[in-house]
Write an enzyme that holds these catalytic residues in place. Structure first.
Site, PDB file in Angstrom:
ATOM      1  N   ASP A   2       3.715  44.299 -10.319  1.00  0.00           N
ATOM      2  CA  ASP A   2       3.147  45.617 -10.072  1.00  0.00           C
ATOM      3  C   ASP A   2       4.264  46.631 -10.309  1.00  0.00           C
ATOM      4  O   ASP A   2       5.455  46.274 -10.298  1.00  0.00           O
ATOM      5  CB  ASP A   2       2.631  45.674  -8.629  1.00  0.00           C
ATOM      6  CG  ASP A   2       2.229  47.067  -8.216  1.00  0.00           C
ATOM      7  OD1 ASP A   2       1.394  47.672  -8.913  1.00  0.00           O
ATOM      8  OD2 ASP A   2       2.747  47.553  -7.193  1.00  0.00           O
ATOM      9  N   ASP A  62       4.429  50.584  -9.081  1.00  0.00           N
ATOM     10  CA  ASP A  62       4.757  51.493  -7.985  1.00  0.00           C
ATOM     11  C   ASP A  62       4.758  50.758  -6.645  1.00  0.00           C
ATOM     12  O   ASP A  62       3.772  50.125  -6.266  1.00  0.00           O
ATOM     13  CB  ASP A  62       3.745  52.638  -7.945  1.00  0.00           C
ATOM     14  CG  ASP A  62       4.315  53.895  -7.309  1.00  0.00           C
ATOM     15  OD1 ASP A  62       5.469  53.854  -6.863  1.00  0.00           O
ATOM     16  OD2 ASP A  62       3.605  54.900  -7.251  1.00  0.00           O
TER      17      ASP A  62
END
Length: 216
Positions: A11, A13
């Site tokens: 991922d 952020d």
């Protein structure tokens, strides 16, 4: 904990970077422009979701396209305003990985994700963005697409995530999961192992792929 993997899916952020200040700043301004009541805006989860999903919670369908374009413009303009920072351990771990063994899988649009990553000096070999998928996290589609693009068996992939929805996405795709306690409390994170951030993860290249050691 040691995990053997063929590919690593990150991922963005809350995992590699933090753009929390920018996100709050831009979405708060956006909500004001669109007349969203503060109490209604406060009920909506911003983190780990696509802009389309957030907007669908707040505005009628006929306003969605215009609203998406506006928040995209606000966030792109904000990238250079100091709201994007590299999280601990990110640079060191990514530098240790062989080419073609990892990808970034994000709920942001491609333009925004690339701008944020460029701001902190990261050029991923593969980026899966909101533009590439039909179903966002917690649906497994984003991570399954990343595995497919890397040519890796999902069972031999490891997902790195800070959000429950992202971890669910990885699990639903049959992947191992490493949770980062950067944006949620540890008890909220269901994963094979939970670490504070990527400084708790090291990688060693082997003949079979990558041998990970995650220190929770």
């Amino acid at each position: 904990m040691k995990i053997s993997a063929a590919a690593l899916l990150f991922d963005n952020d809350g995992t590699l970077i933090s753009s929390l200040d920018s996100v709050i700043r831009c979405w708060t301004r956006w909500a004001g422009e669109y007349g969203i009541a503060a109490e209604d805006f406060a009920k909506v989860e911003l983190h780990g979701r696509t802009a389309s999903e957030i907007i669908a919670d707040l505005l009628p369908p006929e306003r969605h396209a215009e609203a998406r374009a506006r928040i995209e413009r606000l966030e792109l303009e904000d990238v250079g305003e100091g709201g994007v920072v590299l999280l601990p351990g990110t640079a060191e771990l990514l530098a240790s990985l062989p080419e073609g063994s990892w990808a970034v899988v994000t709920s942001a649009t491609r333009a925004l994700a690339e701008a944020r990553l460029r701001q902190v000096g990261i050029e991923p070999p593969l980026l899966i963005a909101a533009d590439d998928i039909t179903h966002g996290k917690p649906h497994p589609e984003p991570y399954l697409l990343g595995a497919a693009k890397l040519g890796a068996d999902p069972a031999r992939c490891v997902v790195f995530e800070d959000a429950p929805a992202g971890l669910e996405s990885g699990r639903a795709g049959g992947m191992r999961t490493v949770a980062l306690a950067t944006t949620h409390e540890r008890h909220e994170l269901r994963a094979d192992v939970v670490v504070d951030d990527l400084s708790g993860v090291s990688a060693q290249v082997t003949a079979e792929g990558v041998e990970l050691e995650a220190r929770g």
